[in-house]
Design a protein around this motif. Structure first.
Motif, short mmCIF file in Angstrom:
data_model
loop_
_atom_site.label_atom_id
_atom_site.label_comp_id
_atom_site.label_asym_id
_atom_site.label_seq_id
_atom_site.Cartn_x
_atom_site.Cartn_y
_atom_site.Cartn_z
N ARG A 1 26.54 2.18 10.85
CA ARG A 1 27.57 1.98 11.85
C ARG A 1 28.04 3.27 12.48
NH1 ARG A 1 25.49 -1.95 11.58
NH2 ARG A 1 26.26 -4.03 11.04
N SER B 1 33.79 8.89 2.67
CA SER B 1 33.50 7.47 2.53
C SER B 1 32.00 7.29 2.31
CB SER B 1 33.96 6.72 3.77
OG SER B 1 33.34 7.24 4.92
N ASP C 1 22.20 -1.34 8.68
CA ASP C 1 23.57 -1.29 8.18
C ASP C 1 24.31 -0.04 8.63
OD1 ASP C 1 22.08 0.48 6.72
OD2 ASP C 1 23.04 0.01 4.80
N ASN D 1 27.90 3.42 6.70
CA ASN D 1 27.80 1.97 6.87
C ASN D 1 29.12 1.33 7.27
OD1 ASN D 1 29.29 2.04 4.53
ND2 ASN D 1 27.68 1.18 3.21
N HIS D 2 30.14 2.15 7.61
CA HIS D 2 31.36 1.62 8.25
C HIS D 2 32.00 2.76 9.03
CE1 HIS D 2 34.01 3.67 5.40
NE2 HIS D 2 33.18 3.28 4.44
N ARG D 3 33.09 2.45 9.74
CA ARG D 3 33.64 3.40 10.69
C ARG D 3 34.94 4.07 10.20
NH1 ARG D 3 32.25 -0.98 14.35
NH2 ARG D 3 30.41 -0.42 15.61
N ASN D 4 35.37 3.81 9.00
CA ASN D 4 36.61 4.43 8.49
C ASN D 4 36.25 5.71 7.72
OD1 ASN D 4 38.22 2.33 9.45
ND2 ASN D 4 37.66 1.06 7.68
N GLU E 1 30.14 6.76 16.58
CA GLU E 1 29.99 5.36 16.16
C GLU E 1 28.77 4.77 16.88
OE1 GLU E 1 33.53 3.23 16.89
OE2 GLU E 1 34.70 4.30 15.36
#
Length: 387
Positions: free
Chosen positions: A349, A325, A347, A366-369, A380
């Protein structure tokens, strides 16, 4: 001619001038504890007339011939037995008379520099010809006494509250200056405000109490002294600088003249007394409560302090590999530097660092998936911990 100028009208109308009051006046006596009303600035015979108007409530009178003060008494008295001796006092039992026996002087209001007199058949205003600051007595114009004034009336009046007169013959009284007061009428001087009080205006009958946050240790003051920063004072009318108390540890006060200290807010602390500010919690520490004297450690790798240092948050470790990702490679870093890179990016995460104690590949997300892939420790990072 100094003195009363008795107009010719008085002579023609009242050749046999006499008071209608036949009561027996007892000079130098006074009846105590029976007065129900006071009337200022009238003569003794007018005082008796006022008593008759109030019968049966009024049975006798006391009259102060120095201050022209009439006192209505609720009972008669054998004054030589029951009374007390007082210079300038006149006593009279008032009985056996009806309202019809009154003349009309009590209904008359003479113009300045005149007074009302009564004959057997009529009443008339006569000129006194006395100037302001004086009054007529025994055919002469005499100066108003100390503590009194006359601005152009029939009688001298007592100086009102908040004023004084230290000389004779005055047409008006002086106002008490700043830092002074007078709570009595007819005074010849003012009083100084006591410690713990002040007066910031003129003509006052009472001094004000110093408010909380202030004190006054001197007399005659026009203002109070304020407690300094780092202290507080919760009471009125304090008389010493010692009444200003230092702020307790965990509290502060940056201003002058305050009645209370302020609590250190969460994220700060103060270990000392008498302070004007609080200290922010150091890096890696937090405080979630008010009025604290120390902060709490939050410096483990798996913890982070939120941006206002009020809580300690856990970094959630995921027991899985990261995927492809969106991410950024940060180079070869140890785990602390890798975490720092994530913290500095608003940004970010999550971050991942190649397993091992030394330097290794560091990635931030920049995201957790994420997808499973590789041999990394994945954490995280709470957004509250960003600066």
């Amino acid at each position: 001619m100094v003195g009363y100028l008795l107009v010719s009208l008085l002579i023609s109308v009242a050749p046999n001038l006499t008071w209608s009051c036949s009561d027996n006046l007892m000079f130098g006596y006074r009846l105590e504890d029976s007065t129900v009303e006071q009337i200022s600035n009238i003569g003794v015979h007018s005082c008796i007339k006022e008593c008759r108007l109030r019968q049966p409530l009024c049975q006798s009178i006391n009259y102060d011939s120095e201050h022209f003060l009439c006192e209505i008494n609720s009972r008669e008295a054998d004054i030589e037995v029951e009374g007390i001796y007082q210079t300038n006092s006149i006593f009279a039992n008032v009985n056996g008379s009806s309202r019809e026996a009154l003349d009309n002087c009590q209904e008359s209001f003479c113009s300045p520099l005149h007074k009302c007199v009564t004959s057997r058949t009529s009443h008339v205003c006569i000129s006194t010809a006395c100037q302001p600051g004086t009054y007529g007595k025994d055919g002469q114009c005499v100066p108003c006494p100390i503590g009194q004034f006359n601005s152009g009336g029939q009688w001298c009046l007592l100086c009102p509250l908040g004023t004084y007169e230290d000389g004779t013959g005055s047409s008006q009284c002086k106002q008490c200056p700043l830092g002074m007061y007078q709570d009595k009428i007819g005074s010849s001087q003012c009083k100084q405000c006591l410690p713990g009080t002040y007066e910031d205006g003129t003509g006052s009958s009472l001094c004000k109490q110093c408010p909380p946050g202030a004190y006054q240790d001197e007399t005659g003051s026009s203002q109070c002294k304020q407690c300094p920063p780092g202290t507080f004072q919760p009471h009125h009318a304090q008389t010493s600088a010692d009444s200003c108390l230092p702020c307790n540890a965990g509290k502060f006060q940056p201003n002058w003249g305050k009645h209370a200290c302020w609590s250190c807010h969460p994220g700060s602390y103060q270990p000392d007394v008498g302070q004007t500010s609080c200290l922010p919690c150091p890096s890696g520490q937090y405080q979630s409560h008010w009025s604290q004297t120390q902060c709490i450690d939050c410096s483990r790798f798996t913890e982070c302090v939120n941006h206002n240092r009020t809580s300690c948050r856990a970094l959630r470790k995921r027991d899985r590999d990261f995927g492809y990702s969106p991410r950024e490679h940060q180079g070869q870093l140890d785990q602390w530097d890798c975490r720092r890179r994530c913290r500095e990016r608003a940004d970010c995460r999550a971050f991942a660092k190649a397993r091992g104690s030394g330097a290794g590949d560091c990635w931030i997300f920049n995201h957790r998936n994420h997808y499973y892939h590789g041999d990394f420790d994945f954490y995280e990072f709470p957004f509250e911990c960003h600066p």
